[in-house]
Design a protein around this motif. Sequence first.
Motif, PDB file in Angstrom:
ATOM      1  N   SER A   1      33.660  41.032  40.381  1.00  0.00           N
ATOM      2  CA  SER A   1      34.999  41.308  40.888  1.00  0.00           C
ATOM      3  C   SER A   1      35.899  42.013  39.896  1.00  0.00           C
ATOM      4  O   SER A   1      36.231  41.493  38.826  1.00  0.00           O
ATOM      5  CB  SER A   1      35.693  40.036  41.381  1.00  0.00           C
ATOM      6  OG  SER A   1      37.052  40.273  41.647  1.00  0.00           O
TER       7      SER A   1
ATOM      8  N   PRO B   1      39.176  42.807  40.581  1.00  0.00           N
ATOM      9  CA  PRO B   1      40.471  42.112  40.503  1.00  0.00           C
ATOM     10  C   PRO B   1      40.433  40.872  39.602  1.00  0.00           C
ATOM     11  O   PRO B   1      41.378  40.606  38.861  1.00  0.00           O
ATOM     12  CB  PRO B   1      40.771  41.731  41.953  1.00  0.00           C
ATOM     13  CG  PRO B   1      40.007  42.695  42.776  1.00  0.00           C
ATOM     14  CD  PRO B   1      38.757  42.997  41.987  1.00  0.00           C
TER      15      PRO B   1
ATOM     16  N   ASN C   1      42.822  40.126  36.364  1.00  0.00           N
ATOM     17  CA  ASN C   1      43.641  38.911  36.252  1.00  0.00           C
ATOM     18  C   ASN C   1      43.269  38.061  35.043  1.00  0.00           C
ATOM     19  O   ASN C   1      44.123  37.394  34.458  1.00  0.00           O
ATOM     20  CB  ASN C   1      43.504  38.056  37.518  1.00  0.00           C
ATOM     21  CG  ASN C   1      44.111  38.721  38.736  1.00  0.00           C
ATOM     22  OD1 ASN C   1      44.982  39.576  38.602  1.00  0.00           O
ATOM     23  ND2 ASN C   1      43.643  38.352  39.918  1.00  0.00           N
TER      24      ASN C   1
ATOM     25  N   SER D   1      38.210  49.290  34.722  1.00  0.00           N
ATOM     26  CA  SER D   1      38.586  47.869  34.773  1.00  0.00           C
ATOM     27  C   SER D   1      37.880  47.124  33.652  1.00  0.00           C
ATOM     28  O   SER D   1      36.859  47.583  33.134  1.00  0.00           O
ATOM     29  CB  SER D   1      38.189  47.255  36.119  1.00  0.00           C
ATOM     30  OG  SER D   1      36.770  47.212  36.233  1.00  0.00           O
TER      31      SER D   1
ATOM     32  N   TYR E   1      38.105  36.202  45.683  1.00  0.00           N
ATOM     33  CA  TYR E   1      37.395  37.425  45.289  1.00  0.00           C
ATOM     34  C   TYR E   1      36.180  37.692  46.175  1.00  0.00           C
ATOM     35  O   TYR E   1      35.211  38.313  45.751  1.00  0.00           O
ATOM     36  CB  TYR E   1      36.988  37.336  43.817  1.00  0.00           C
ATOM     37  CG  TYR E   1      38.173  37.123  42.907  1.00  0.00           C
ATOM     38  CD1 TYR E   1      39.186  38.079  42.822  1.00  0.00           C
ATOM     39  CD2 TYR E   1      38.314  35.960  42.160  1.00  0.00           C
ATOM     40  CE1 TYR E   1      40.282  37.887  42.008  1.00  0.00           C
ATOM     41  CE2 TYR E   1      39.423  35.759  41.335  1.00  0.00           C
ATOM     42  CZ  TYR E   1      40.390  36.729  41.269  1.00  0.00           C
ATOM     43  OH  TYR E   1      41.487  36.543  40.459  1.00  0.00           O
TER      44      TYR E   1
ATOM     45  N   ARG F   1      44.042  49.101  46.115  1.00  0.00           N
ATOM     46  CA  ARG F   1      43.800  48.079  45.109  1.00  0.00           C
ATOM     47  C   ARG F   1      43.627  48.710  43.734  1.00  0.00           C
ATOM     48  O   ARG F   1      42.948  49.726  43.596  1.00  0.00           O
ATOM     49  CB  ARG F   1      42.530  47.319  45.501  1.00  0.00           C
ATOM     50  CG  ARG F   1      42.440  45.918  44.967  1.00  0.00           C
ATOM     51  CD  ARG F   1      41.287  45.180  45.603  1.00  0.00           C
ATOM     52  NE  ARG F   1      39.999  45.763  45.232  1.00  0.00           N
ATOM     53  CZ  ARG F   1      38.834  45.171  45.446  1.00  0.00           C
ATOM     54  NH1 ARG F   1      38.784  44.005  46.042  1.00  0.00           N
ATOM     55  NH2 ARG F   1      37.712  45.751  45.089  1.00  0.00           N
TER      56      ARG F   1
END
Length: 327
Positions: A87, A89, A93, A148, A191, A285
Motif C-alpha cells: 500500500s 497510502p 502515512n 512513494s 488499505y 490519490r
Amino acid sequence: MENEGSYKILITGGAGFIGANLCEYFLSKGHRVVCLDNFATGHRHNLTACLADANFTLVEGDIRNLADCQKAVAGADYVLHQAALGSVPRSINDPVTSNEVNVSGFLNMLVASRDAQVKRFVYAASSSTYGDSESLPKVEDKIGKPLSPYAITKYVNELYADIFSKTYGLETIGLRYFNVFGRKQDPNGAYAAVIPKFVMQLMKHESPVINGDGNYSRDFTYIDNVIQMNERAMLTANPEAINTVYNTAFGDRNTLNNLVAYLKEYLSEYDAQIASVPVIHGPQRAGDIPHSLASIDKARQLLGYDPQFSIQDGLKQAVKWYWENLK
C-alpha cells in the motif's frame, strides 16, 4: 524447468492473499511448505485448508526478527518471499514501519537464506518501482524515480538482492507484481485493494468511489498468472534467467472505469440490481502513477511464462469466489 521432485519451500507472508494461494498450490503439488507470518495483514482463515495438510508448517514470527527468519528457513530448498507491508497510502502515512518491514525485514530474509544455503530466493518486487517513468509498456531495465516510500522500499529490495547475488552467490529472482487480484484478497481495512473493495461495495449496493476521473489504467493480473510466474522463477534451470527481475502481469491495461463496468456486469449475473448501482468519482490519490502496462517479453523468453487469465477471465473467477465466500 528442473525435474520436479518434492521440495521444502518457505513462503513468507504465507497467510496473506498471494502467499496463501502459493501455499495451497505448492501443497497440491506434493511439496512441503513452511509459512512464516505475523498476521499483521494476513489472516488465519486463509490457511484453513493448509493447516489440515501434514506437509504444512506454520511458523508465527516476524521478518523484522532475524531469529524468526532463521528458524523458518532451516532446511528449506527455496524461499518465496511475499511478506511486506503493501500500500502506497500506508507508506505515506507511516514510512518508518514500511521501511522496517520491507527493507530491514527483507535484509534479514536474505541473510537467513544465504546462511541456510537455499537454492534460490524468489521475492515479490513491485511495479511501483517504475515511479515517474512515463514510457509504456514498462520494460524491466527502464525505471524512473520512486513516487512513494513504498516504492523506495521495493526498489531497495532489488538492489539488495542484486548485491547478495554478486557478493555471496545467492540466486535471486525478483517479480515485479502488477495489480494482482483474485480469491482470498481482503476487501476490508483502510488499505484494501481496489477490486475486492469495489466488489464488496457493489454486493451491498453501495457506490464504489473511483479516485479521479477513472481514466487511470492498470495491468490487472489474476492470481493464477502470479502462481505460474513464481513456479517458473523457482524451478527454472536457465542460467540466464536468474539474478534479475521480471514484470509479472498479463500485458494488457484497463482503466478503472472499465474495471467497474466489468465488475457490475459479472456481479449482476448473481444480483440484477447491481447493474444500476451508481459510481462516485473522488479526488486523485497521492503517489499514484497514471498508467501501468507491463511488457512480459522478458518473462516469456527466459522463463517460458504464459499467462492464462485475462482481466475478464480473472474477474469472473474472483467475483464467483467473493459471491460464494463473502455474501
